[in-house]
Scaffold this active site. Structure first.
Site, PDB file in Angstrom:
ATOM      1  N   ASP A 193       0.838  -1.203   0.000  1.00 38.31           N
ATOM      2  CA  ASP A 193       0.000   0.000   0.000  1.00 38.31           C
ATOM      3  C   ASP A 193       0.875   1.255   0.000  1.00 38.31           C
ATOM      4  O   ASP A 193       0.573   2.254  -0.664  1.00 38.31           O
ATOM      5  CB  ASP A 193      -0.916  -0.015   1.232  1.00 38.31           C
ATOM      6  CG  ASP A 193      -1.635  -1.343   1.371  1.00 38.31           C
ATOM      7  OD1 ASP A 193      -2.481  -1.646   0.513  1.00 38.31           O
ATOM      8  OD2 ASP A 193      -1.325  -2.106   2.308  1.00 38.31           O
ATOM      9  N   HIS A 253      -4.561  -3.533   6.381  1.00 40.31           N
ATOM     10  CA  HIS A 253      -4.385  -3.761   4.934  1.00 40.31           C
ATOM     11  C   HIS A 253      -5.754  -4.148   4.380  1.00 40.31           C
ATOM     12  O   HIS A 253      -6.058  -5.313   4.147  1.00 40.31           O
ATOM     13  CB  HIS A 253      -3.354  -4.863   4.684  1.00 40.31           C
ATOM     14  CG  HIS A 253      -3.242  -5.250   3.242  1.00 40.31           C
ATOM     15  ND1 HIS A 253      -2.851  -4.371   2.258  1.00 40.31           N
ATOM     16  CD2 HIS A 253      -3.491  -6.423   2.604  1.00 40.31           C
ATOM     17  CE1 HIS A 253      -2.862  -4.985   1.089  1.00 40.31           C
ATOM     18  NE2 HIS A 253      -3.259  -6.231   1.265  1.00 40.31           N
TER      19      HIS A 253
HETATM   20  P1  NAD Z   1      -2.019 -18.500  -4.555  1.00 41.02           P
HETATM   21  O1  NAD Z   1      -3.327 -19.196  -4.410  1.00 41.02           O
HETATM   22  O2  NAD Z   1      -1.443 -18.296  -5.895  1.00 41.02           O
HETATM   23  O3  NAD Z   1      -0.930 -19.269  -3.696  1.00 41.02           O
HETATM   24  C1  NAD Z   1      -1.154 -19.610  -2.366  1.00 41.02           C
HETATM   25  C2  NAD Z   1      -0.306 -20.846  -2.102  1.00 41.02           C
HETATM   26  O4  NAD Z   1      -0.390 -21.112  -0.714  1.00 41.02           O
HETATM   27  C3  NAD Z   1      -0.809 -22.092  -2.853  1.00 41.02           C
HETATM   28  O5  NAD Z   1       0.266 -22.669  -3.566  1.00 41.02           O
HETATM   29  C4  NAD Z   1      -1.300 -23.003  -1.737  1.00 41.02           C
HETATM   30  O6  NAD Z   1      -1.081 -24.375  -2.018  1.00 41.02           O
HETATM   31  C5  NAD Z   1      -0.442 -22.525  -0.578  1.00 41.02           C
HETATM   32  N1  NAD Z   1      -0.996 -22.817   0.751  1.00 41.02           N
HETATM   33  C6  NAD Z   1      -2.288 -22.796   1.139  1.00 41.02           C
HETATM   34  N2  NAD Z   1      -2.371 -23.167   2.433  1.00 41.02           N
HETATM   35  C7  NAD Z   1      -1.111 -23.398   2.863  1.00 41.02           C
HETATM   36  C8  NAD Z   1      -0.550 -23.807   4.092  1.00 41.02           C
HETATM   37  N3  NAD Z   1      -1.323 -24.073   5.154  1.00 41.02           N
HETATM   38  N4  NAD Z   1       0.782 -23.953   4.181  1.00 41.02           N
HETATM   39  C9  NAD Z   1       1.573 -23.707   3.118  1.00 41.02           C
HETATM   40  N5  NAD Z   1       1.106 -23.336   1.912  1.00 41.02           N
HETATM   41  C10 NAD Z   1      -0.226 -23.159   1.795  1.00 41.02           C
HETATM   42  O7  NAD Z   1      -2.154 -17.102  -3.768  1.00 41.02           O
HETATM   43  P2  NAD Z   1      -1.170 -15.857  -3.853  1.00 41.02           P
HETATM   44  O8  NAD Z   1      -1.599 -14.979  -4.971  1.00 41.02           O
HETATM   45  O9  NAD Z   1       0.226 -16.312  -3.766  1.00 41.02           O
HETATM   46  O10 NAD Z   1      -1.589 -15.088  -2.506  1.00 41.02           O
HETATM   47  C11 NAD Z   1      -1.297 -15.611  -1.237  1.00 41.02           C
HETATM   48  C12 NAD Z   1      -1.920 -14.754  -0.142  1.00 41.02           C
HETATM   49  O11 NAD Z   1      -1.313 -13.452  -0.115  1.00 41.02           O
HETATM   50  C13 NAD Z   1      -3.418 -14.508  -0.318  1.00 41.02           C
HETATM   51  O12 NAD Z   1      -4.062 -14.587   0.962  1.00 41.02           O
HETATM   52  C14 NAD Z   1      -3.482 -13.077  -0.839  1.00 41.02           C
HETATM   53  O13 NAD Z   1      -4.720 -12.478  -0.573  1.00 41.02           O
HETATM   54  C15 NAD Z   1      -2.355 -12.464  -0.045  1.00 41.02           C
HETATM   55  N6  NAD Z   1      -1.829 -11.178  -0.543  1.00 41.02           N
HETATM   56  C16 NAD Z   1      -1.482 -10.249   0.385  1.00 41.02           C
HETATM   57  C17 NAD Z   1      -0.942  -9.045  -0.010  1.00 41.02           C
HETATM   58  C18 NAD Z   1      -0.568  -7.989   0.998  1.00 41.02           C
HETATM   59  O14 NAD Z   1      -0.272  -6.848   0.581  1.00 41.02           O
HETATM   60  N7  NAD Z   1      -0.543  -8.249   2.296  1.00 41.02           N
HETATM   61  C19 NAD Z   1      -0.750  -8.790  -1.363  1.00 41.02           C
HETATM   62  C20 NAD Z   1      -1.115  -9.755  -2.303  1.00 41.02           C
HETATM   63  C21 NAD Z   1      -1.660 -10.968  -1.873  1.00 41.02           C
HETATM   64  C1  LMR Z   2      -3.502  -6.665  -2.613  1.00 37.41           C
HETATM   65  O1  LMR Z   2      -3.560  -5.636  -1.933  1.00 37.41           O
HETATM   66  O2  LMR Z   2      -3.237  -6.643  -3.828  1.00 37.41           O
HETATM   67  C2  LMR Z   2      -3.706  -7.992  -1.945  1.00 37.41           C
HETATM   68  O3  LMR Z   2      -4.050  -7.850  -0.597  1.00 37.41           O
HETATM   69  C3  LMR Z   2      -4.651  -8.871  -2.668  1.00 37.41           C
HETATM   70  C4  LMR Z   2      -6.076  -8.399  -2.527  1.00 37.41           C
HETATM   71  O4  LMR Z   2      -6.933  -9.220  -2.190  1.00 37.41           O
HETATM   72  O5  LMR Z   2      -6.344  -7.218  -2.773  1.00 37.41           O
END
Ligand code: NAD
Ligand code: LMR
Length: 339
Positions: A172, A200
């Site tokens: 952010d 967030h």
């Molecule tokens: P994705 O679905 O592509 O990948 C998630 C991975 O986590 C998968 O490979 C899955 O098998 C694995 N997984 C699920 N449960 C698990 C566990 N208990 N232990 C280990 N691995 C596990 O998702 P992504 O796009 O990589 O996003 C991951 C997370 O990050 C989501 O919750 C998303 O919303 C979050 N995110 C946060 C931010 C932020 O700014 N904080 C930004 C983007 C995404």
């Molecule tokens: C983001 O900010 O891009 C991530 O937290 C993914 C989402 O769900 O917005």
């Protein structure tokens, strides 16, 4: 999943590798993150790293593929490479844990709608960190809803200091810099002292009151109407806009922000600037303990400290309190995981 160790050896002159766990390493963010860490983008060009990649059993084969590719890069700094389907094994002796693995949201969802699906993951991983990680381990939570997941993980790891846990709001923060650069006709490097307050989520408060553009207050370069009606909602809703455009949530930019966060946490924030991290509230700025709340922080010697003494006007206070209220509501919804 069988643990593997690569045959890559850091040179004799190199320091000991830092052990880094990444959960969800075969997912979208994990795939963008692991290679950059192995290339030295996070801890610098002289610091070898050993990666402990953690996935669920259903993703074991995909993780095997990621590990094959990591080996094939022949990264000079990659001293070790192991894959696990057990958090307790995967967190063994790690110095840094990046908790990414969790379900992402789809179109039309708020991040807090993921709480029920993801909260259990972070209580189990908190317990595993408590048992297995190095006592000084730094834990960055990326999986959403990140602030409350960090609270869950930290509460379930009572032997690790809460201040060693943080949730990521750097994405952010970086998004805010990018929007300001577009508006002011500058470069992101021209801006300092941006702040993300709170959760967030779409209640976060991107605050430019203390930000500077080429050393002068940003508020001299942007008008109040744009700030309030365009900038704030754009930053708050950027994640949803990316989901709409890409059909999947942000991944490379999220990985990049995770790298920025850990780099600054471990190596220090640049002189004269600060960053945003969601850390345990301590009463500063009237945000009472009990939630992970994003604050402006400076980092030195591996410690993040809240920047004190900034003025907050009525507009800011209203927004800071709204995002605080949302965090407390999220926390109350998972009270069974916080005992
Ligand atoms: P994705 O679905 O592509 O990948 C998630 C991975 O986590 C998968 O490979 C899955 O098998 C694995 N997984 C699920 N449960 C698990 C566990 N208990 N232990 C280990 N691995 C596990 O998702 P992504 O796009 O990589 O996003 C991951 C997370 O990050 C989501 O919750 C998303 O919303 C979050 N995110 C946060 C931010 C932020 O700014 N904080 C930004 C983007 C995404
Ligand atoms: C983001 O900010 O891009 C991530 O937290 C993914 C989402 O769900 O917005």
């Amino acid at each position: 999943m069988r643990a593997r160790f690569s045959s890559l050896n850091p040179g004799d002159t190199m320091t000991d590798p830092v052990r880094i766990a990444i959960t969800g390493a075969a997912g979208n963010i994990g795939y963008a993150l692991a290679f950059r860490i192995a290339a030295g983008n996070m801890l610098g060009p002289d610091q070898p790293v050993s990666l402990q990649l953690i996935e669920i059993p259903a993703a074991a084969q995909a993780l095997e593929g990621v590990m094959m590719e990591l080996s094939d890069c022949a990264f000079p700094l990659l001293a070790g490479l192991q894959g696990f389907d057990s958090a307790e094994e995967g967190f063994k002796d790690v110095d840094i844990a990046m908790l990414v693995g969790a379900r992402p949201r789809g179109a039309g969802m708020e991040r807090k709608d993921l709480l029920l699906a993801n909260a259990e993951i972070f209580s189990a991983q908190g317990r595993a960190l408590n048992t297995a990680a190095a006592r000084g381990c730094k834990v960055l939570v990326v999986g959403n809803p990140a602030n409350t997941n960090a609270l869950i993980a930290s509460t379930n790891a009572p032997d690790l200091p809460p201040e060693n846990f943080a949730a990521m709001t750097r994405l952010d923060h970086n998004r805010s810099l990018a929007q300001l650069a577009l508006r002011c006709g500058g470069h992101v490097n021209d801006f300092q002292r941006m702040i993300i307050w709170g959760n967030h989520s779409s209640t976060q408060f991107p605050d430019i009151a203390h930000a500077t553009f080429r050393g002068k207050p940003v508020t001299e370069s942007v008008d109040k109407g744009w700030y309030r009606e365009t900038f704030i909602p754009a930053v708050q809703k950027r994640g949803a806009a990316i989901i709409k455009a890409r059909g999947a949530s942000s991944a490379a930019s999220a990985a990049s922000a995770a790298i920025d966060t850990v780099r600054d946490w471990m190596l220090g924030t640049p002189e004269g600037d600060w960053t945003s991290m969601a850390i345990p509230a301590d009463g500063s700025y009237r945000i009472e303990p009990g939630v992970f709340y994003s604050h402006p922080v400076t980092c030195r010697d591996g410690k993040a400290e809240i920047v004190q003494g900034l003025g907050c006007d009525a507009f800011a206070r209203e927004r800071m309190e709204a995002t605080d209220a949302e965090l407390r509501e999220e926390r109350d919804g998972v009270s069974d995981l916080l005992d």
